[in-house]
Design a protein around this motif. Structure first.
Motif, PDB file in Angstrom:
ATOM      1  N   PHE A  33       0.840  -1.200   0.000  1.00 20.67           N
ATOM      2  CA  PHE A  33       0.000   0.000   0.000  1.00 20.67           C
ATOM      3  C   PHE A  33       0.874   1.249   0.000  1.00 20.67           C
ATOM      4  CE2 PHE A  33      -4.065   2.043   1.132  1.00 20.67           C
ATOM      5  CZ  PHE A  33      -4.956   1.141   0.550  1.00 20.67           C
ATOM      6  N   SER A  34       0.332   2.329  -0.517  1.00 20.55           N
ATOM      7  CA  SER A  34       1.058   3.601  -0.541  1.00 20.55           C
ATOM      8  C   SER A  34       1.215   4.158   0.874  1.00 20.55           C
ATOM      9  CB  SER A  34       0.307   4.612  -1.413  1.00 20.55           C
ATOM     10  OG  SER A  34       0.847   5.905  -1.252  1.00 20.55           O
ATOM     11  N   ALA A  35       2.306   4.915   1.088  1.00 24.90           N
ATOM     12  CA  ALA A  35       2.581   5.492   2.409  1.00 24.90           C
ATOM     13  C   ALA A  35       2.269   6.975   2.455  1.00 24.90           C
ATOM     14  CB  ALA A  35       4.039   5.255   2.789  1.00 24.90           C
ATOM     15  N   LYS A  36       1.388   7.448   1.567  1.00 26.71           N
ATOM     16  CA  LYS A  36       1.054   8.876   1.587  1.00 26.71           C
ATOM     17  C   LYS A  36       0.274   9.245   2.840  1.00 26.71           C
ATOM     18  CE  LYS A  36      -3.064   8.202  -1.291  1.00 26.71           C
ATOM     19  NZ  LYS A  36      -3.730   8.555  -2.573  1.00 26.71           N
TER      20      LYS A  36
ATOM     21  N   ARG B  34       9.576   3.383   4.716  1.00 29.05           N
ATOM     22  CA  ARG B  34       8.622   2.270   4.864  1.00 29.05           C
ATOM     23  C   ARG B  34       7.517   2.667   5.848  1.00 29.05           C
ATOM     24  NH1 ARG B  34       8.733   0.527   0.710  1.00 29.05           N
ATOM     25  NH2 ARG B  34       9.810   2.487   0.358  1.00 29.05           N
ATOM     26  N   PHE B  35       7.863   3.534   6.786  1.00 24.92           N
ATOM     27  CA  PHE B  35       6.929   3.999   7.818  1.00 24.92           C
ATOM     28  C   PHE B  35       5.978   5.044   7.233  1.00 24.92           C
ATOM     29  CE2 PHE B  35       6.187   7.128  11.336  1.00 24.92           C
ATOM     30  CZ  PHE B  35       5.408   6.318  12.148  1.00 24.92           C
ATOM     31  N   SER B  36       6.531   6.060   6.555  1.00 27.43           N
ATOM     32  CA  SER B  36       5.695   7.128   6.004  1.00 27.43           C
ATOM     33  C   SER B  36       6.446   7.913   4.943  1.00 27.43           C
ATOM     34  CB  SER B  36       5.234   8.069   7.118  1.00 27.43           C
ATOM     35  OG  SER B  36       4.501   9.158   6.587  1.00 27.43           O
ATOM     36  N   ARG B  37       5.676   8.476   3.994  1.00 25.04           N
ATOM     37  CA  ARG B  37       6.226   9.392   2.996  1.00 25.04           C
ATOM     38  C   ARG B  37       5.562  10.764   3.122  1.00 25.04           C
ATOM     39  NH1 ARG B  37       9.424   8.038  -1.163  1.00 25.04           N
ATOM     40  NH2 ARG B  37      10.129   5.879  -1.294  1.00 25.04           N
ATOM     41  N   ASN B  38       5.044  11.048   4.300  1.00 21.28           N
ATOM     42  CA  ASN B  38       4.452  12.356   4.574  1.00 21.28           C
ATOM     43  C   ASN B  38       4.904  12.775   5.968  1.00 21.28           C
ATOM     44  OD1 ASN B  38       2.337  14.216   5.778  1.00 21.28           O
ATOM     45  ND2 ASN B  38       1.611  14.136   3.665  1.00 21.28           N
TER      46      ASN B  38
END
Length: 324
Positions: free
Chosen positions: A48-51, A83-87
Motif C-alpha cells: 500500500f502507498s505510504a502517503k 517504509r513507515f511514512s512518505r508524509n
C-alpha cells in the motif's frame, strides 16, 4: 529491546521502479532480531502507498498496539523511515500516537536515539526526503503527461467510448470503442436538437447500453476530447485546447452546438410542449362548479397515461380529454 512487531511495506509502483520486495525486507528484519535476541511478536506485510496511514495492515497493527496498552514498552521495526511514512506531517502525528501507547517506531538502517535531543534533526531529514521524492516524482509525471498532450497524445485513462492502446511507435494513445462510442455520438446529436430533456436522452442512452451516472453523462457532454481536442492546463493556470492525434467521435461544430444548448437556459422542454399541444383549451374551458379556468394534466392508469382537464384547490371537477 526484548520484543518487537515487524512492519514491511511496499507499493506496486516501488516494486516496478526499485525492485523492493516484502520477503527481502522481512528476511533482513528477522536476521536483525535474531542477532540482537529480539522476540518477534508479529509480522505485518503491507502492499500500500505510504502517503497516509489509512492502510489495512498498519490499522491492524495499531489496533494490536492499543489492545495491549499495558506498562510494557513496545517497539515496531522496519527497514527505513520511508517504509513507515512518505508524509512528514502524518509521520510526526503517528509517532505521537504511538508514544501515547508506550510504543517506539525504529528503522534498522536509519537508527534514531530518541533520548538525544539532537537526533530529532536526523529524524526530520529521514522523514522529509521520502516526501520530497514523492513530490518530485509526481511533478515529473505531471510534466510528462502535459508534454504528451501538447503533442496531441492522450496518455491518461481513456474517457468512456475510447480505449487505451499502445501504438506502433510504442507511445500510448486512445481509439474508439464500440458500442459505447456509437451511443455517445447518438446522445450528442440528440442534445444538439434540443427537443428533449438531457435526463431523458441519458435514460435512453443507458437503455441502449451506456453505463454511466448522471454526473458522468454531463462530463461526457462537456469533454472536448470527443471532438478531437485535448485540454491542456498550462503553468499559468489557463487551459489550452490542442488538436489530438486520435480519431474524433464528433465534429467540433457539433460539440460547440451541444455546449450552447447545455450552457444556456432552455426556453421549452418536451414536457411543456406536450402539455401545451394536448391541453390547448385549458385557458378557455371553465369549471361548471366554481367558474375557474381548468388545468390540464395526465393521470397514470394501469396500462397508460390518460389526459384530463381538472380544477384545483379541493374542487373535484375532472373532464376526460378526447383523443382522436
Amino acid at each position: 529491546m526484548k520484543s518487537a512487531y515487524l512492519y514491511v511495506r511496499v507499493s506496486t509502483d516501488e516494486q516496478k521502479r526499485k525492485g523492493y520486495s516484502l520477503p527481502e525486507q522481512e528476511d533482513r528484519l528477522l536476521k536483525y532480531c535474531k542477532y540482537y535476541d529480539i522476540e518477534v511478536k508479529g509480522i505485518y506485510r503491507e502492499d500500500f502507498s505510504a502517503k497516509n496511514f489509512n492502510r489495512p495492515e498498519w490499522n491492524r497493527l495499531f489496533s494490536e498496539i492499543k489492545k495491549k496498552s499495558s506498562g510494557e514498552d513496545k517497539n515496531i521495526l522496519f527497514i527505513k523511515w520511508d517504509r513507515f511514512s512518505r508524509n512528514i506531517e502524518y509521520a510526526y502525528e503517528m509517532i505521537g500516537k504511538l508514544r501515547k501507547y508506550k510504543t517506539t517506531a525504529k528503522a534498522i538502517d536509519q537508527p534514531i536515539d530518541f533520548s538525544v535531543p539532537e537526533s530529532t534533526v536526523m529524524l526530520a531529514v529521514y522523514l522529509a526526503v521520502p516526501e520530497a521524492e514523492n513530490a518530485r516524482r509526481a511533478q515529473n509525471t505531471s510534466n510528462g503527461i502535459r508534454r504528451a498532450k501538447l503533442m496531441g497524445r492522450y496518455p491518461s485513462k481513456a474517457p468512456l467510448g475510447f480505449i487505451n492502446l499502445t501504438l506502433l511507435d510504442g507511445k500510448k494513445g486512445i481509439v474508439l470503442k464500440e458500442p459505447e462510442a456509437g451511443i455517445i455520438k447518438w446522445a450528442f446529436y440528440q442534445v444538439a436538437k434540443n427537443n428533449h430533456k438531457i435526463s431523458q436522452i441519458m435514460k435512453i442512452a443507458n437503455d441502449k447500453g451506456l453505463l454511466c451516472s448522471k454526473s458522468h453523462f454531463f462530463r461526457i457532454l462537456h469533454n472536448p476530447v470527443y471532438s478531437g481536442l485535448i485540454p491542456v492546463k498550462l503553468d499559468s493556470g489557463e487551459e489550452q485546447l490542442v488538436k489530438g492525434l486520435h480519431e474524433p467521435l464528433i465534429s467540433e461544430a457539433l460539440f460547440n452546438q451541444v455546449q450552447s444548448v447545455i450552457n444556456t437556459k432552455r426556453k421549452t422542454t418536451s414536457k411543456n410542449y406536450d402539455l401545451q399541444s394536448m391541453f390547448f383549451l385549458k385557458e378557455f374551458i371553465i369549471c361548471p362548479v366554481c367558474d375557474r379556468k381548468l388545468l390540464g394534466s395526465f393521470s397514470k392508469g394501469r396500462l397508460k397515461k390518460y389526459p384530463y382537464y381538472h380544477c384545483r384547490d379541493g374542487c373535484r371537477t375532472r373532464i376526460a380529454c378526447c383523443i382522436s
